[in-house]
Structure formats: C-alpha cells, structure tokens
Design a protein around this motif. Structure first.
Motif, PDB file in Angstrom:
ATOM      1  N   ALA A 110     -51.431 -49.684  22.199  1.00 48.01           N
ATOM      2  CA  ALA A 110     -50.840 -50.884  21.796  1.00 48.01           C
ATOM      3  C   ALA A 110     -51.758 -51.356  22.494  1.00 48.01           C
ATOM      4  CB  ALA A 110     -49.109 -49.991  22.191  1.00 48.01           C
ATOM      5  N   THR A 111     -52.023 -52.679  22.128  1.00 45.99           N
ATOM      6  CA  THR A 111     -52.304 -53.790  23.191  1.00 45.99           C
ATOM      7  C   THR A 111     -51.358 -54.098  23.606  1.00 45.99           C
ATOM      8  OG1 THR A 111     -52.357 -55.572  21.260  1.00 45.99           O
ATOM      9  CG2 THR A 111     -54.730 -54.280  21.684  1.00 45.99           C
ATOM     10  N   PRO A 112     -51.265 -54.879  25.147  1.00 44.46           N
ATOM     11  CA  PRO A 112     -49.717 -56.231  25.846  1.00 44.46           C
ATOM     12  C   PRO A 112     -50.724 -57.315  25.964  1.00 44.46           C
ATOM     13  CG  PRO A 112     -51.193 -55.287  27.160  1.00 44.46           C
ATOM     14  CD  PRO A 112     -51.219 -55.050  26.135  1.00 44.46           C
ATOM     15  N   SER A 113     -50.066 -58.302  25.265  1.00 46.46           N
ATOM     16  CA  SER A 113     -50.485 -59.561  24.794  1.00 46.46           C
ATOM     17  C   SER A 113     -51.376 -59.922  26.063  1.00 46.46           C
ATOM     18  CB  SER A 113     -49.679 -60.737  24.179  1.00 46.46           C
ATOM     19  OG  SER A 113     -48.334 -60.300  24.677  1.00 46.46           O
ATOM     20  N   ALA A 114     -50.334 -59.999  26.959  1.00 48.54           N
ATOM     21  CA  ALA A 114     -50.133 -60.767  28.107  1.00 48.54           C
ATOM     22  C   ALA A 114     -51.478 -60.167  29.094  1.00 48.54           C
ATOM     23  CB  ALA A 114     -49.257 -60.275  29.386  1.00 48.54           C
ATOM     24  N   GLY A 115     -52.025 -58.509  29.158  1.00 45.24           N
ATOM     25  CA  GLY A 115     -53.077 -58.054  29.524  1.00 45.24           C
ATOM     26  C   GLY A 115     -54.137 -58.006  28.664  1.00 45.24           C
ATOM     27  N   VAL A 116     -54.475 -58.689  27.956  1.00 49.04           N
ATOM     28  CA  VAL A 116     -55.477 -59.085  26.502  1.00 49.04           C
ATOM     29  C   VAL A 116     -55.311 -60.129  27.242  1.00 49.04           C
ATOM     30  CG1 VAL A 116     -56.228 -59.837  24.544  1.00 49.04           C
ATOM     31  CG2 VAL A 116     -54.728 -57.184  24.536  1.00 49.04           C
ATOM     32  N   ALA A 117     -54.206 -61.474  27.307  1.00 48.94           N
ATOM     33  CA  ALA A 117     -54.683 -62.997  27.969  1.00 48.94           C
ATOM     34  C   ALA A 117     -55.142 -63.207  29.152  1.00 48.94           C
ATOM     35  CB  ALA A 117     -53.216 -63.643  27.640  1.00 48.94           C
ATOM     36  N   ALA A 118     -54.903 -62.035  30.243  1.00 45.11           N
ATOM     37  CA  ALA A 118     -55.719 -62.430  31.458  1.00 45.11           C
ATOM     38  C   ALA A 118     -57.240 -62.024  30.603  1.00 45.11           C
ATOM     39  CB  ALA A 118     -54.692 -61.135  32.565  1.00 45.11           C
ATOM     40  N   SER A 119     -57.691 -60.647  30.090  1.00 48.48           N
ATOM     41  CA  SER A 119     -58.630 -60.492  29.995  1.00 48.48           C
ATOM     42  C   SER A 119     -59.125 -61.648  29.317  1.00 48.48           C
ATOM     43  CB  SER A 119     -58.803 -59.333  29.522  1.00 48.48           C
ATOM     44  OG  SER A 119     -58.577 -59.650  27.953  1.00 48.48           O
ATOM     45  N   LEU A 120     -59.190 -62.519  28.676  1.00 46.36           N
ATOM     46  CA  LEU A 120     -59.800 -63.433  28.338  1.00 46.36           C
ATOM     47  C   LEU A 120     -59.342 -65.477  28.287  1.00 46.36           C
ATOM     48  CD1 LEU A 120     -58.644 -63.064  24.195  1.00 46.36           C
ATOM     49  CD2 LEU A 120     -60.651 -62.251  25.734  1.00 46.36           C
ATOM     50  N   GLY A 121     -59.190 -64.855  30.113  1.00 49.57           N
ATOM     51  CA  GLY A 121     -58.834 -66.061  31.095  1.00 49.57           C
ATOM     52  C   GLY A 121     -57.423 -67.102  30.855  1.00 49.57           C
ATOM     53  N   TYR A 122     -56.707 -66.802  30.354  1.00 45.65           N
ATOM     54  CA  TYR A 122     -55.312 -67.666  29.772  1.00 45.65           C
ATOM     55  C   TYR A 122     -53.864 -66.443  30.304  1.00 45.65           C
ATOM     56  CZ  TYR A 122     -58.453 -69.481  25.492  1.00 45.65           C
ATOM     57  OH  TYR A 122     -59.062 -69.655  24.707  1.00 45.65           O
ATOM     58  N   ALA A 123     -53.728 -67.766  30.652  1.00 47.14           N
ATOM     59  CA  ALA A 123     -52.312 -67.164  30.942  1.00 47.14           C
ATOM     60  C   ALA A 123     -51.109 -66.449  29.318  1.00 47.14           C
ATOM     61  CB  ALA A 123     -51.229 -68.347  31.721  1.00 47.14           C
ATOM     62  N   ASP A 124     -49.840 -65.863  30.172  1.00 49.35           N
ATOM     63  CA  ASP A 124     -49.836 -64.999  29.239  1.00 49.35           C
ATOM     64  C   ASP A 124     -49.013 -66.152  28.344  1.00 49.35           C
ATOM     65  OD1 ASP A 124     -47.753 -62.901  27.910  1.00 49.35           O
ATOM     66  OD2 ASP A 124     -46.520 -63.007  29.196  1.00 49.35           O
ATOM     67  N   GLY A 125     -48.705 -65.807  26.825  1.00 51.12           N
ATOM     68  CA  GLY A 125     -48.318 -66.774  25.910  1.00 51.12           C
ATOM     69  C   GLY A 125     -49.119 -68.737  25.854  1.00 51.12           C
ATOM     70  N   GLU A 126     -50.499 -68.160  26.364  1.00 54.14           N
ATOM     71  CA  GLU A 126     -50.715 -69.445  26.285  1.00 54.14           C
ATOM     72  C   GLU A 126     -52.017 -68.927  24.716  1.00 54.14           C
ATOM     73  OE1 GLU A 126     -51.958 -71.771  29.365  1.00 54.14           O
ATOM     74  OE2 GLU A 126     -49.961 -71.846  29.476  1.00 54.14           O
ATOM     75  N   THR A 127     -52.823 -67.855  24.530  1.00 52.80           N
ATOM     76  CA  THR A 127     -53.937 -67.067  24.283  1.00 52.80           C
ATOM     77  C   THR A 127     -54.155 -67.449  22.272  1.00 52.80           C
ATOM     78  OG1 THR A 127     -54.109 -64.839  25.075  1.00 52.80           O
ATOM     79  CG2 THR A 127     -55.471 -65.244  23.497  1.00 52.80           C
ATOM     80  N   PRO A 128     -54.905 -68.235  22.572  1.00 57.17           N
ATOM     81  CA  PRO A 128     -54.474 -69.320  20.545  1.00 57.17           C
ATOM     82  C   PRO A 128     -54.905 -67.717  19.501  1.00 57.17           C
ATOM     83  CG  PRO A 128     -56.413 -69.743  22.017  1.00 57.17           C
ATOM     84  CD  PRO A 128     -55.689 -69.289  23.354  1.00 57.17           C
ATOM     85  N   GLY A 129     -53.967 -68.070  18.867  1.00 57.20           N
ATOM     86  CA  GLY A 129     -54.237 -66.893  17.757  1.00 57.20           C
ATOM     87  C   GLY A 129     -55.256 -66.224  17.439  1.00 57.20           C
TER      88      GLY A 129
END
Length: 242
Positions: free
Chosen positions: A46-65
């Motif tokens: 189950a992917t975590p949005s905050a963990g994926v965001a960090a891996s992409l260089g974004y803060a939690d909640g700021e990853t473009p869809g």
C-alpha cells in the motif's frame, strides 16, 4: 474453481483475520522498495502518499496528481502482488476520472482522505462523494476511507465512529481512523461493520498489538521511507568521514 481477480484477492485478505494477525501492508515509495517488500514475502502493498512525495522531491500533500499516478504505475509494474494507492483527496478529480486514472495504474485499491487544507470535510458530502466513487468503480477497486478526526485535533470517539459508519454505508470497504488512540481502537472496530486500518508508528503499539486491539489491516504511512532515508543519511555521513 474460478481464480480470483487481483482486487478480489486483495479484498479477501482483509477478512477472517484472527486477533493479533492483521494484514501487514508495507508502504513502498518507488519500484525498488516495492520489489524489496515483495521479495520479503508480503502478500500485498500500500503506497504512502507522503513517502512517494518525498521520493519525488515534494512535501507531503504537494505532489501533482499526474506525478502521483505515474509513480503508482511504476510501483505496480515492478511487482506481481496487489498494490493499493494512497491518492490523498483525489486531486480534485471527478469520481469517473479518478477511478479511470486509478485503474490505468493497475492499482487494486485506494486511500481517500476526509480532510483538506488542514480541516475536516463535511461528512455527509464526503460520504456522497465516496458513494459516487464506488458507483464508478463497482467491484474493481478496494476503497479505504481515511477518517482524519484525530490528526485534525478532533478526539471525540463518537464523531470518528459516525464518520466511519457513514463511509461504510456509502460503499467503503475499509476505514482508516489515522492515529486513533489505542483505547479507542477496540470501540471503533466493534462499532464499524468493516475492516479497520491502523497506522503503526515508531513510538506506538506494534502491528501485532494493533491487531489485538481490533485492526484488521496495518500500514505504516511514510515511516518506512523515512527509516530508509535515515539509513542513507548515515551512509552519507560515513562516506564524508572517510
């Protein structure tokens, strides 16, 4: 006997759990971590949005869809086990488009939050929206409805239960009262007619204990990604030290 579809297999993993034996779903943040968890023998992820965001260089909640869906698709392609995706509040997409985007990634399920911009959503409106998502998805997605009362400072148990029950009535397969206190978890599990997901925190009860308290499913939020990055920082410090 007909073979179960991936989503049906994933749904079945949540039911018939014995106390102390919850479904453990590690949270991969990229394809490499997903493969490591699969190689370790986990049945689903189950992917975590905050963990994926960090891996992409974004803060939690700021990853473009678009970037979140692309990252989920890479994780799904990397493994053979079912993957559920944390897609936060749905990125402003209408239910039809949200479901289509999720199915395009190959994910079998999703987390959907009931808060936005630091505030809880109206529970009746959110339940109506979840019902629309369910109607579009049919049985093709496992919907995990996150209840954000505790992380938004609302510690009233009755409010949490009322929201959880409304979301199940709207078609959610599972509810996720993120950060519920240990003494609330058995009461939530007893009152809600669906599996309960709980997060295992570094300073909280173990996954086994969460299962004993009523959780049928245990996830880790961004905790595993943060532990991995701590290890990377330690390696970097060792390299600098020579």
């Amino acid at each position: 006997m007909a073979q179960l579809t991936p989503v049906a297999s994933f749904r079945a993993l949540h039911h018939g759990r014995t106390p102390g034996d919850p479904l453990i779903l590690p949270g991969p943040w990229d394809a490499g971590s997903a493969r490591a968890f699969e190689d370790a023998g986990f049945e689903a992820l189950a992917t975590p949005s905050a963990g994926v965001a960090a891996s992409l260089g974004y803060a939690d909640g700021e990853t473009p869809g678009d970037e979140m869906f692309a990252a989920v698709a890479r994780i799904v392609r990397a493994v053979s086990v079912p993957v559920s995706a944390d897609v936060e509040g749905g990125y402003g997409l209408a239910p039809k488009e949200l479901v289509a985007r999720l199915l395009d990634t190959g994910a079998v399920g999703c987390n959907l939050e009931d808060s936005a911009d630091g505030a809880l959503k109206d529970p009746a409106r959110h339940a109506d929206w979840l019902a629309e998502v369910r109607a579009e998805a049919g049985n093709r997605l496992f919907i995990n409805a996150r209840v954000d009362t505790y992380i938004e400072g609302v510690t009233d148990l009755d409010e949490t239960i009322a929201r959880a029950r409304a979301y199940v009535a709207a078609g959610a397969d599972c509810v996720y009262p993120y950060g519920a206190p240990a003494d609330h978890l058995p009461k939530i599990a007893a009152a809600v007619p669906a599996p309960v997901n709980q997060v295992a925190l570094a300073d909280g009860p173990t996954p086994r204990r969460l299962g004993e308290l009523g959780a049928a499913r245990v996830t880790f939020g961004p905790g595993l990604q943060r532990r991995a990055m701590k290890a990377v920082r330690e390696i970097a410090e060792q390299l600098r030290a020579g």
